[in-house]
Design a protein around this motif. Sequence first.
Motif, mmCIF file in Angstrom:
data_model
loop_
_atom_site.group_PDB
_atom_site.id
_atom_site.type_symbol
_atom_site.label_atom_id
_atom_site.label_comp_id
_atom_site.label_asym_id
_atom_site.label_seq_id
_atom_site.Cartn_x
_atom_site.Cartn_y
_atom_site.Cartn_z
ATOM 1 N N THR A 106 -50.033 5.030 63.103
ATOM 2 C CA THR A 106 -48.765 5.123 62.390
ATOM 3 C C THR A 106 -48.740 6.370 61.489
ATOM 4 O O THR A 106 -49.770 6.779 60.956
ATOM 5 C CB THR A 106 -48.499 3.857 61.538
ATOM 6 N N LYS A 107 -47.573 6.942 61.350
ATOM 7 C CA LYS A 107 -47.399 8.108 60.473
ATOM 8 C C LYS A 107 -47.087 7.679 59.046
ATOM 9 O O LYS A 107 -46.921 8.516 58.173
ATOM 10 C CB LYS A 107 -46.281 9.025 61.007
ATOM 11 N N SER A 115 -53.722 2.221 55.880
ATOM 12 C CA SER A 115 -55.032 2.836 56.079
ATOM 13 C C SER A 115 -55.996 1.798 56.640
ATOM 14 O O SER A 115 -55.683 0.602 56.680
ATOM 15 C CB SER A 115 -55.562 3.427 54.777
ATOM 16 N N LEU A 116 -57.141 2.272 57.054
ATOM 17 C CA LEU A 116 -58.142 1.410 57.686
ATOM 18 C C LEU A 116 -59.450 1.565 56.926
ATOM 19 O O LEU A 116 -59.853 2.678 56.607
ATOM 20 C CB LEU A 116 -58.323 1.841 59.148
ATOM 21 N N ILE A 120 -48.023 -0.085 66.943
ATOM 22 C CA ILE A 120 -49.474 0.062 66.886
ATOM 23 C C ILE A 120 -49.790 0.841 65.614
ATOM 24 O O ILE A 120 -49.333 1.971 65.431
ATOM 25 C CB ILE A 120 -50.013 0.798 68.125
ATOM 26 N N LEU A 121 -50.563 0.226 64.744
ATOM 27 C CA LEU A 121 -50.904 0.845 63.465
ATOM 28 C C LEU A 121 -52.212 1.631 63.534
ATOM 29 O O LEU A 121 -52.301 2.748 63.032
ATOM 30 C CB LEU A 121 -50.980 -0.217 62.370
ATOM 31 N N THR A 122 -53.227 1.006 64.143
ATOM 32 C CA THR A 122 -54.531 1.662 64.275
ATOM 33 C C THR A 122 -55.138 1.331 65.632
ATOM 34 O O THR A 122 -54.848 0.287 66.205
ATOM 35 C CB THR A 122 -55.523 1.201 63.184
ATOM 36 N N ILE A 123 -55.978 2.222 66.108
ATOM 37 C CA ILE A 123 -56.827 1.945 67.265
ATOM 38 C C ILE A 123 -58.221 2.418 66.890
ATOM 39 O O ILE A 123 -58.455 3.612 66.695
ATOM 40 C CB ILE A 123 -56.349 2.649 68.546
ATOM 41 N N HIS A 124 -59.095 1.468 66.732
ATOM 42 C CA HIS A 124 -60.484 1.693 66.329
ATOM 43 C C HIS A 124 -60.536 2.491 65.029
ATOM 44 O O HIS A 124 -60.066 1.994 64.018
ATOM 45 C CB HIS A 124 -61.257 2.339 67.479
ATOM 46 N N HIS A 125 -61.030 3.717 65.013
ATOM 47 C CA HIS A 125 -61.142 4.496 63.776
ATOM 48 C C HIS A 125 -59.887 5.325 63.483
ATOM 49 O O HIS A 125 -59.806 5.976 62.443
ATOM 50 C CB HIS A 125 -62.331 5.461 63.862
#
Length: 159
Positions: free
Chosen positions: A110-111, A116-117, A101-106
């Motif tokens: 990931t470390k 980035s998002l 899992i890289l991102t969840i919403h905002h």
Amino acid sequence: MVVVAVSPRLVTSLVVPGVSSRLVTSLVVLRGPAMMVLLGLLLFVSMPTAAKAQEKESMPVFLESIPNKTVVVGREVILPCSVDNLKGYKVAWIFVETQTILTIHHTIITKNPRFSLARNDHKHWYLKISDVKPTDRGSYMCQVNSDPMMSQTGFLDVQ
């Protein structure tokens, strides 16, 4: 079909589409709470098609597919995910190959600081990968936490 519901103080006629005529006899002999429960179930099961369509329309919808992309090692790549009617649902980015899992919403999960998002409104979610490595090659999934869950994937090839 017309179903007549009889309670101690009330006689009601209802049109319930898709209900067999045998059920009418069962319903008419019931009284009080049992009759009301059965009537409620009939109305719930035979929800009009328009109401079902309206419920479906309120679900999130992907506006476009995630494109497959090819990027040179060391460069940057941006993967878009466009979702309309998101409301309170959340968008997540997942690297499928490692089930990371890289991102969840905002929130960036990931470390790895190369991920980035970015987003410019509530519809467009962009996963940005800087300094692309050969290990970044694979499928990336954009997922919405609706019920049922919705997702789509795009493939990143690294040269």
